[in-house]
Design a protein around this motif. Structure first.
Motif, PDB file in Angstrom:
ATOM      1  N   TYR A  87      64.109  12.766  89.093  1.00 31.94           N
ATOM      2  CA  TYR A  87      63.010  13.462  88.451  1.00 31.94           C
ATOM      3  C   TYR A  87      63.246  14.959  88.430  1.00 31.94           C
ATOM      4  N   TYR A  88      62.429  15.642  87.621  1.00 37.60           N
ATOM      5  CA  TYR A  88      62.368  17.095  87.622  1.00 37.60           C
ATOM      6  C   TYR A  88      60.890  17.468  87.572  1.00 37.60           C
ATOM      7  N   LEU A  89      60.583  18.719  87.868  1.00 36.43           N
ATOM      8  CA  LEU A  89      59.191  19.187  87.865  1.00 36.43           C
ATOM      9  C   LEU A  89      58.895  19.905  86.558  1.00 36.43           C
ATOM     10  N   GLU A  90      57.681  19.689  86.046  1.00 34.29           N
ATOM     11  CA  GLU A  90      57.266  20.335  84.805  1.00 34.29           C
ATOM     12  C   GLU A  90      55.825  20.807  84.944  1.00 34.29           C
ATOM     13  N   VAL A  91      55.576  22.036  84.509  1.00 37.42           N
ATOM     14  CA  VAL A  91      54.224  22.593  84.511  1.00 37.42           C
ATOM     15  C   VAL A  91      53.518  22.101  83.251  1.00 37.42           C
ATOM     16  N   MET A  92      52.310  21.557  83.440  1.00 38.94           N
ATOM     17  CA  MET A  92      51.556  20.953  82.346  1.00 38.94           C
ATOM     18  C   MET A  92      50.421  21.881  81.896  1.00 38.94           C
ATOM     19  N   PRO A  93      50.195  22.001  80.594  1.00 42.44           N
ATOM     20  CA  PRO A  93      49.051  22.779  80.110  1.00 42.44           C
ATOM     21  C   PRO A  93      47.733  22.093  80.493  1.00 42.44           C
ATOM     22  N   ILE A  94      46.768  22.881  80.915  1.00 44.87           N
ATOM     23  CA  ILE A  94      45.455  22.369  81.287  1.00 44.87           C
ATOM     24  C   ILE A  94      44.577  22.346  80.038  1.00 44.87           C
ATOM     25  N   ASP A  95      43.950  21.187  79.780  1.00 43.90           N
ATOM     26  CA  ASP A  95      43.101  21.023  78.593  1.00 43.90           C
ATOM     27  C   ASP A  95      41.673  21.499  78.833  1.00 43.90           C
ATOM     28  N   SER A  96      41.119  21.177  80.010  1.00 47.31           N
ATOM     29  CA  SER A  96      39.739  21.563  80.282  1.00 47.31           C
ATOM     30  C   SER A  96      39.520  21.731  81.782  1.00 47.31           C
ATOM     31  N   VAL A  97      38.441  22.454  82.098  1.00 43.53           N
ATOM     32  CA  VAL A  97      38.110  22.798  83.486  1.00 43.53           C
ATOM     33  C   VAL A  97      36.622  22.561  83.701  1.00 43.53           C
ATOM     34  N   GLU A  98      36.278  21.977  84.840  1.00 44.03           N
ATOM     35  CA  GLU A  98      34.878  21.843  85.234  1.00 44.03           C
ATOM     36  C   GLU A  98      34.686  22.569  86.559  1.00 44.03           C
ATOM     37  N   MET A  99      33.815  23.568  86.526  1.00 42.74           N
ATOM     38  CA  MET A  99      33.519  24.333  87.736  1.00 42.74           C
ATOM     39  C   MET A  99      32.134  24.952  87.604  1.00 42.74           C
ATOM     40  N   PRO A 100      31.547  25.357  88.707  1.00 42.91           N
ATOM     41  CA  PRO A 100      30.200  25.927  88.640  1.00 42.91           C
ATOM     42  C   PRO A 100      30.195  27.296  87.959  1.00 42.91           C
ATOM     43  N   GLU A 101      29.011  27.691  87.493  1.00 48.05           N
ATOM     44  CA  GLU A 101      28.853  28.996  86.853  1.00 48.05           C
ATOM     45  C   GLU A 101      28.772  30.118  87.880  1.00 48.05           C
ATOM     46  N   GLU A 102      28.423  29.756  89.119  1.00 48.10           N
ATOM     47  CA  GLU A 102      28.402  30.743  90.197  1.00 48.10           C
ATOM     48  C   GLU A 102      28.740  30.048  91.512  1.00 48.10           C
ATOM     49  N   PHE A 103      29.233  30.839  92.451  1.00 48.93           N
ATOM     50  CA  PHE A 103      29.558  30.342  93.789  1.00 48.93           C
ATOM     51  C   PHE A 103      28.557  30.902  94.789  1.00 48.93           C
ATOM     52  N   VAL A 104      28.331  30.142  95.850  1.00 44.30           N
ATOM     53  CA  VAL A 104      27.555  30.623  96.981  1.00 44.30           C
ATOM     54  C   VAL A 104      28.546  30.949  98.092  1.00 44.30           C
ATOM     55  N   TYR A 105      28.428  32.155  98.636  1.00 44.48           N
ATOM     56  CA  TYR A 105      29.333  32.598  99.699  1.00 44.48           C
ATOM     57  C   TYR A 105      29.345  31.579 100.847  1.00 44.48           C
ATOM     58  N   GLY A 106      30.561  31.221 101.292  1.00 42.81           N
ATOM     59  CA  GLY A 106      30.730  30.298 102.415  1.00 42.81           C
ATOM     60  C   GLY A 106      30.776  28.830 102.037  1.00 42.81           C
ATOM     61  N   GLU A 107      30.489  28.495 100.779  1.00 44.05           N
ATOM     62  CA  GLU A 107      30.491  27.096 100.335  1.00 44.05           C
ATOM     63  C   GLU A 107      31.888  26.698  99.839  1.00 44.05           C
ATOM     64  N   THR A 108      32.105  25.379  99.727  1.00 45.77           N
ATOM     65  CA  THR A 108      33.354  24.826  99.205  1.00 45.77           C
ATOM     66  C   THR A 108      33.033  23.989  97.968  1.00 45.77           C
ATOM     67  N   TYR A 109      33.855  24.125  96.933  1.00 48.08           N
ATOM     68  CA  TYR A 109      33.614  23.453  95.653  1.00 48.08           C
ATOM     69  C   TYR A 109      34.848  22.668  95.225  1.00 48.08           C
ATOM     70  N   ASP A 110      34.599  21.541  94.536  1.00 42.52           N
ATOM     71  CA  ASP A 110      35.671  20.799  93.881  1.00 42.52           C
ATOM     72  C   ASP A 110      35.802  21.328  92.465  1.00 42.52           C
ATOM     73  N   ILE A 111      37.000  21.774  92.110  1.00 43.06           N
ATOM     74  CA  ILE A 111      37.297  22.256  90.766  1.00 43.06           C
ATOM     75  C   ILE A 111      38.082  21.136  90.069  1.00 43.06           C
ATOM     76  N   LEU A 112      37.571  20.658  88.940  1.00 43.71           N
ATOM     77  CA  LEU A 112      38.204  19.561  88.204  1.00 43.71           C
ATOM     78  C   LEU A 112      39.003  20.097  87.026  1.00 43.71           C
ATOM     79  N   LEU A 113      40.247  19.648  86.902  1.00 46.57           N
ATOM     80  CA  LEU A 113      41.130  20.053  85.808  1.00 46.57           C
ATOM     81  C   LEU A 113      41.585  18.806  85.064  1.00 46.57           C
ATOM     82  N   THR A 114      41.576  18.863  83.747  1.00 48.82           N
ATOM     83  CA  THR A 114      42.053  17.745  82.935  1.00 48.82           C
ATOM     84  C   THR A 114      43.253  18.211  82.118  1.00 48.82           C
ATOM     85  N   TYR A 115      44.281  17.369  82.102  1.00 45.40           N
ATOM     86  CA  TYR A 115      45.479  17.652  81.303  1.00 45.40           C
ATOM     87  C   TYR A 115      45.937  16.357  80.656  1.00 45.40           C
TER      88      TYR A 115
END
Length: 137
Positions: A28-56
């Protein structure tokens, strides 16, 4: 002494015929894939942890998620999806969307700037989808 010589020749022949590379292992070899879409919150709260979703889009089943390329520069984050592309497998020529995620912990109080890799333009320049996310307390 003849026996020792015969054993040495057989052992040497055996060792020379063995390959250090296992031909059953996928190549195999490694390839960087273009990201099609992103799901993330509009704002963050200090000290919190969030799941960021990426679709390719995965071109074939020879492409498998490997990891993220993740670069930090102050409050700026550059993110790309990295796939392993297997070259010695018989892969169905099916394309499909894949969603992957990573956890992001908010450790600062300034606005975060995310740069999601979206491929190259016609001039070969990297293109990014920019998202600014403010931090609230």
């Amino acid at each position: 002494m003849k026996r020792f010589g015969l054993i040495a020749v057989i052992l040497f022949s055996f060792l020379c015929s063995c390959s250090l590379e296992d031909e059953d292992e996928p190549s195999y070899y490694l390839e960087v894939m273009p990201i099609d879409s992103v799901e993330m919150p509009e704002e963050f709260v200090y000290g919190e942890t969030y799941d960021i979703l990426l679709t390719y889009t995965r071109p074939t089943f020879c492409y498998a998620f490997n990891n993220f390329a993740y670069d930090i520069d102050g409050h700026e984050r550059t993110i790309a999806v990295v796939n392993s592309v297997y070259t010695n497998l018989d892969c169905a020529q099916q394309s499909g969307e894949v969603t992957v995620s990573f956890e992001f912990s908010v450790t600062g109080t300034e606005t975060y700037i995310f740069k999601f890799y979206q491929g190259k333009d016609s001039n070969g320049q990297d293109q990014y989808y920019l998202v600014e996310v403010p931090v609230v307390q």
